[in-house]
Scaffold this motif. Structure first.
Motif, PDB file in Angstrom:
ATOM      1  N   THR A 269       0.823  -1.221   0.000  1.00 39.24           N
ATOM      2  CA  THR A 269       0.000   0.000   0.000  1.00 39.24           C
ATOM      3  C   THR A 269       0.856   1.270   0.000  1.00 39.24           C
ATOM      4  O   THR A 269       0.636   2.184  -0.809  1.00 39.24           O
ATOM      5  N   THR A 270       1.845   1.333   0.892  1.00 36.68           N
ATOM      6  CA  THR A 270       2.637   2.561   1.019  1.00 36.68           C
ATOM      7  C   THR A 270       3.470   2.826  -0.235  1.00 36.68           C
ATOM      8  O   THR A 270       3.503   3.953  -0.748  1.00 36.68           O
ATOM      9  N   LEU A 271       4.130   1.782  -0.754  1.00 40.50           N
ATOM     10  CA  LEU A 271       4.946   1.981  -1.956  1.00 40.50           C
ATOM     11  C   LEU A 271       4.076   2.320  -3.160  1.00 40.50           C
ATOM     12  O   LEU A 271       4.438   3.145  -3.998  1.00 40.50           O
ATOM     13  N   PHE A 272       2.892   1.679  -3.232  1.00 34.47           N
ATOM     14  CA  PHE A 272       2.028   1.930  -4.391  1.00 34.47           C
ATOM     15  C   PHE A 272       1.514   3.370  -4.381  1.00 34.47           C
ATOM     16  O   PHE A 272       1.495   4.047  -5.415  1.00 34.47           O
ATOM     17  N   LEU A 273       1.114   3.850  -3.193  1.00 35.80           N
ATOM     18  CA  LEU A 273       0.643   5.237  -3.091  1.00 35.80           C
ATOM     19  C   LEU A 273       1.757   6.216  -3.470  1.00 35.80           C
ATOM     20  O   LEU A 273       1.523   7.203  -4.167  1.00 35.80           O
ATOM     21  N   ALA A 274       2.988   5.932  -3.010  1.00 38.84           N
ATOM     22  CA  ALA A 274       4.109   6.808  -3.362  1.00 38.84           C
ATOM     23  C   ALA A 274       4.336   6.785  -4.871  1.00 38.84           C
ATOM     24  O   ALA A 274       4.561   7.829  -5.499  1.00 38.84           O
ATOM     25  N   GLY A 275       4.246   5.580  -5.459  1.00 39.53           N
ATOM     26  CA  GLY A 275       4.423   5.462  -6.918  1.00 39.53           C
ATOM     27  C   GLY A 275       3.384   6.283  -7.667  1.00 39.53           C
ATOM     28  O   GLY A 275       3.712   6.994  -8.628  1.00 39.53           O
ATOM     29  N   LEU A 276       2.129   6.227  -7.220  1.00 39.99           N
ATOM     30  CA  LEU A 276       1.075   7.029  -7.858  1.00 39.99           C
ATOM     31  C   LEU A 276       1.376   8.515  -7.718  1.00 39.99           C
ATOM     32  O   LEU A 276       1.211   9.286  -8.672  1.00 39.99           O
ATOM     33  N   PHE A 277       1.834   8.911  -6.512  1.00 38.07           N
ATOM     34  CA  PHE A 277       2.163  10.326  -6.288  1.00 38.07           C
ATOM     35  C   PHE A 277       3.236  10.792  -7.283  1.00 38.07           C
ATOM     36  O   PHE A 277       3.082  11.837  -7.931  1.00 38.07           O
ATOM     37  N   TYR A 278       4.317   9.994  -7.423  1.00 40.93           N
ATOM     38  CA  TYR A 278       5.400  10.425  -8.307  1.00 40.93           C
ATOM     39  C   TYR A 278       4.980  10.409  -9.773  1.00 40.93           C
ATOM     40  O   TYR A 278       5.519  11.168 -10.588  1.00 40.93           O
ATOM     41  N   ARG A 279       3.995   9.550 -10.127  1.00 42.21           N
ATOM     42  CA  ARG A 279       3.471   9.567 -11.497  1.00 42.21           C
ATOM     43  C   ARG A 279       2.602  10.793 -11.733  1.00 42.21           C
ATOM     44  O   ARG A 279       2.632  11.397 -12.796  1.00 42.21           O
ATOM     45  N   VAL A 280       1.815  11.167 -10.707  1.00 47.61           N
ATOM     46  CA  VAL A 280       0.899  12.304 -10.850  1.00 47.61           C
ATOM     47  C   VAL A 280       1.669  13.629 -10.789  1.00 47.61           C
ATOM     48  O   VAL A 280       1.301  14.608 -11.439  1.00 47.61           O
TER      49      VAL A 280
END
Ligand code: HEM
Length: 137
Positions: A45-56
């Motif tokens: 969950t934490t890594l995926f949310l960070a990944g989405l943030f850096y994509r956005v």
């Protein structure tokens, strides 16, 4: 793009965490429940949310994001392995869990700085929407 590495590692943690959950259910041994929970929540969950943030917010994908990843990945692995060692009575368990927890909170501190930097100036955000990368300059 660092966000892709966060997303890729996150789904691998999800597969490992869910696999462990299925195994726990099959053998009716829930000793590793806290490992399952941390692999899924800190790893996936934490890594995926960070990944989405850096994509956005591509402008946040600089050296700070790289430092975040460098701390977060070994942190999630060490925390999970350390908790596993701890709940199964290994003498190295607590030390590895402590190392993992320090890496993990260090990663979150770096992420907090990245989020605050990216959300700090509405002017920068507006210009970033027009010209991607502006806020990162
Ligand atoms: C294939 C998917 C999954 C399976 C088969 C599964 C299975 C399990 C099992 C068997 C338990 C132990 C229940 C008990 O102690 O009575 C558990 C606990 C838990 N699971 Fe999952 N799970 C899955 C996915 C997830 C996901 C995606 C998350 C979070 C993102 C998650 C978070 C948790 C948490 C927080 C606990 C409680 C841990 C504890 O009490 O120490 N699980 N799961």
């Amino acid at each position: 793009m660092i966000g892709n590495w966060f997303l890729r590692c996150a789904v691998l943690f999800a597969l490992a965490g869910m696999g462990l959950g299925i195994r726990m259910g099959i053998v009716h041994d829930f000793t590793l429940s806290p490992v399952h929970a941390h692999v899924n929540l800190v790893g996936f969950t934490t890594l995926f949310l960070a990944g989405l943030f850096y994509r956005v917010v591509p402008s946040a994908s600089g050296w700070l994001a790289g430092l975040h990843f460098t701390l977060a990945l070994p942190g999630a692995v060490a925390l999970s392995v350390g908790i596993a060692g701890s709940v199964t009575g290994q003498d190295w368990g607590v030390a590895v869990a402590i190392a993992g927890s320090l890496l993990t909170i260090g990663a979150m501190l770096v992420f907090a700085i990245a989020v605050f930097r990216a959300t700090g100036s509405s002017r920068a955000q507006t210009l970033d929407a027009i010209e991607p990368g502006y806020a990162g300059r």
